[in-house]
Design an enzyme around this catalytic site. Structure first.
Site, PDB file in Angstrom:
ATOM      1  CG  ASN A   7      54.742  28.774 -19.396  1.00  0.00           C
ATOM      2  OD1 ASN A   7      55.337  29.838 -19.378  1.00  0.00           O
ATOM      3  ND2 ASN A   7      55.089  27.760 -18.637  1.00  0.00           N
ATOM      4  CG  HIS A  10      60.118  31.097 -22.553  1.00  0.00           C
ATOM      5  ND1 HIS A  10      61.247  31.059 -21.758  1.00  0.00           N
ATOM      6  CD2 HIS A  10      59.614  29.838 -22.562  1.00  0.00           C
ATOM      7  CE1 HIS A  10      61.425  29.814 -21.330  1.00  0.00           C
ATOM      8  NE2 HIS A  10      60.454  29.061 -21.799  1.00  0.00           N
ATOM      9  CG  HIS A  43      58.330  27.307 -13.413  1.00  0.00           C
ATOM     10  ND1 HIS A  43      59.062  26.312 -14.002  1.00  0.00           N
ATOM     11  CD2 HIS A  43      58.591  27.225 -12.081  1.00  0.00           C
ATOM     12  CE1 HIS A  43      59.742  25.648 -13.071  1.00  0.00           C
ATOM     13  NE2 HIS A  43      59.482  26.195 -11.902  1.00  0.00           N
ATOM     14  NE  ARG A  45      63.892  27.592 -13.327  1.00  0.00           N
ATOM     15  CZ  ARG A  45      63.896  26.338 -13.805  1.00  0.00           C
ATOM     16  NH1 ARG A  45      63.026  25.961 -14.719  1.00  0.00           N
ATOM     17  NH2 ARG A  45      64.798  25.481 -13.373  1.00  0.00           N
ATOM     18  NE  ARG A  49      66.478  29.583 -14.979  1.00  0.00           N
ATOM     19  CZ  ARG A  49      66.771  28.317 -15.295  1.00  0.00           C
ATOM     20  NH1 ARG A  49      66.428  27.843 -16.466  1.00  0.00           N
ATOM     21  NH2 ARG A  49      67.396  27.537 -14.449  1.00  0.00           N
ATOM     22  CD  GLU A  70      54.755  25.158 -15.252  1.00  0.00           C
ATOM     23  OE1 GLU A  70      55.975  25.372 -15.250  1.00  0.00           O
ATOM     24  OE2 GLU A  70      54.122  24.911 -16.275  1.00  0.00           O
ATOM     25  CB  THR A 101      60.476  21.518 -16.014  1.00  0.00           C
ATOM     26  OG1 THR A 101      60.115  22.843 -15.669  1.00  0.00           O
ATOM     27  CG2 THR A 101      60.232  20.584 -14.857  1.00  0.00           C
ATOM     28  CD  GLU A 151      51.702  20.265 -17.311  1.00  0.00           C
ATOM     29  OE1 GLU A 151      51.325  21.111 -16.468  1.00  0.00           O
ATOM     30  OE2 GLU A 151      52.564  20.506 -18.177  1.00  0.00           O
ATOM     31  CG  HIS A 191      58.174  20.222 -20.981  1.00  0.00           C
ATOM     32  ND1 HIS A 191      59.267  20.248 -21.793  1.00  0.00           N
ATOM     33  CD2 HIS A 191      58.484  20.934 -19.879  1.00  0.00           C
ATOM     34  CE1 HIS A 191      60.214  20.932 -21.188  1.00  0.00           C
ATOM     35  NE2 HIS A 191      59.768  21.366 -20.037  1.00  0.00           N
TER      36      HIS A 191
HETATM   37  N1  PXP Z   1      54.323  22.256 -18.253  1.00  0.00           N
HETATM   38  C1  PXP Z   1      55.311  22.336 -17.343  1.00  0.00           C
HETATM   39  C2  PXP Z   1      55.124  21.641 -16.034  1.00  0.00           C
HETATM   40  C3  PXP Z   1      56.463  23.095 -17.596  1.00  0.00           C
HETATM   41  O1  PXP Z   1      57.432  23.168 -16.671  1.00  0.00           O
HETATM   42  C4  PXP Z   1      56.562  23.795 -18.814  1.00  0.00           C
HETATM   43  C5  PXP Z   1      57.758  24.649 -19.090  1.00  0.00           C
HETATM   44  O2  PXP Z   1      57.770  25.713 -18.217  1.00  0.00           O
HETATM   45  C6  PXP Z   1      55.500  23.686 -19.733  1.00  0.00           C
HETATM   46  C7  PXP Z   1      54.404  22.893 -19.447  1.00  0.00           C
HETATM   47  C8  PXP Z   1      55.517  24.401 -21.043  1.00  0.00           C
HETATM   48  O3  PXP Z   1      56.484  23.827 -21.846  1.00  0.00           O
HETATM   49  P1  PXP Z   1      56.898  24.534 -23.216  1.00  0.00           P
HETATM   50  O4  PXP Z   1      57.394  25.887 -22.847  1.00  0.00           O
HETATM   51  O5  PXP Z   1      57.936  23.619 -23.763  1.00  0.00           O
HETATM   52  O6  PXP Z   1      55.641  24.597 -24.032  1.00  0.00           O
END
Ligand code: PXP
Length: 244
Positions: A7, A10, A43, A45, A49, A70, A101, A151, A191
């Site tokens: 992901n 960030h 994601h 949003r 953001r 996402e 999330t 998930e 997550h």
């Molecule tokens: N899965 C989902 C559905 C999420 O919303 C997120 C955060 O955007 C992640 C996985 C990844 O989580 P993390 O950034 O804590 O690894």
């Protein structure tokens, strides 16, 4: 072999801190793929953001593995997904004020609207996963709705402080993984997973894919993205080898 979807939200968070053009999540995604990522997750949003529409459009053209979008189950996002046609969609609940999330979808409570939403996407050939808490009712409800998969939210496991809480949360994740597989659902998890807590989850052989963002992007500040992705992938593969 379990897949690792990286992901890159960030990377965009840092860029948006200055409303600048660097660092670019598109370049980060390419480097993650070169280092062995099996997929890229973003994601989009409602408040934009971090990831911007522009990122998504370019990623759709440049991601060589699988692009997982996402998104919340809203009209706006449905339109975007139908136009963009990502390789898969993960539906997540979304609140404006949250840092990330926070919980899984209330699949049971929202089963009718979700069912419609999911069938719309699947009708357009887009596989759909539902992001759910590690609870049997949520897994069963996702199956009833007809989603391709789930998930499983590993956040509570990741945040657990005491050994007892950690064990309990890990068992919840494991039971949900087993049930999901038994029902024939694609089984993803994510997550809060990092370089330490991933090990026990990576050992669960029924998990098809991990979605990991924050820990990889945070480490990449020191090591670069390629090294951060390679190391996470190595741990995932190792965990699986000694797994159950
Ligand atoms: N899965 C989902 C559905 C999420 O919303 C997120 C955060 O955007 C992640 C996985 C990844 O989580 P993390 O950034 O804590 O690894």
């Amino acid at each position: 072999m379990a897949r690792l979807s990286v992901n890159v939200d960030h990377v965009a968070t840092v860029r948006q801190a200055r409303l600048a053009t660097e660092p670019d999540p598109v370049s980060a995604a390419a480097q993650a793929e070169l280092a062995g990522a099996d997929g890229i997750t973003v994601h989009l949003r409602e408040d934009r953001r971090h990831i911007q529409d522009r990122d998504l459009i370019i990623l759709r053209k440049t991601v060589k593995t699988r692009l997982n979008l996402e998104m919340a189950a809203t009209k706006e996002m449905l339109q975007i997904a139908l136009e963009l046609k990502p390789d898969m969609v993960t539906l997540v609940p979304e609140k404006r004020q949250e840092l990330t999330t926070e919980g899984g979808l209330d699949v049971k409570g929202l089963s009718e609207p979700l069912k419609k939403f999911v069938s719309h996407l699947m009708g357009a050939g887009i596989p759909v996963n539902l992001f759910i808490d590690p609870a049997p009712e949520a897994v069963k409800a996702s199956h009833r709705i007809g989603s391709d998969g789930v998930e499983i939210h590993t956040g509570k496991y990741a945040d657990a402080v005491s050994a007892a809480d950690r064990e309990r949360e890990l068992k919840r994740v494991y039971d949900s993984v087993l049930l999901s597989k038994r029902l024939g659902l694609k089984t993803h998890a994510g997550h809060g997973l990092d370089y330490r807590n991933i090990r026990e989850v990576a050992a669960m052989r029924d998990i098809d894919e991990f979605a990991i963002g924050y820990s990889i992007i945070a480490r990449s500040i020191y090591t670069g993205i390629a090294e951060a992705v390679r190391e996470m992938k190595r741990i995932v593969i190792e965990g699986r080898q000694g797994g159950f």
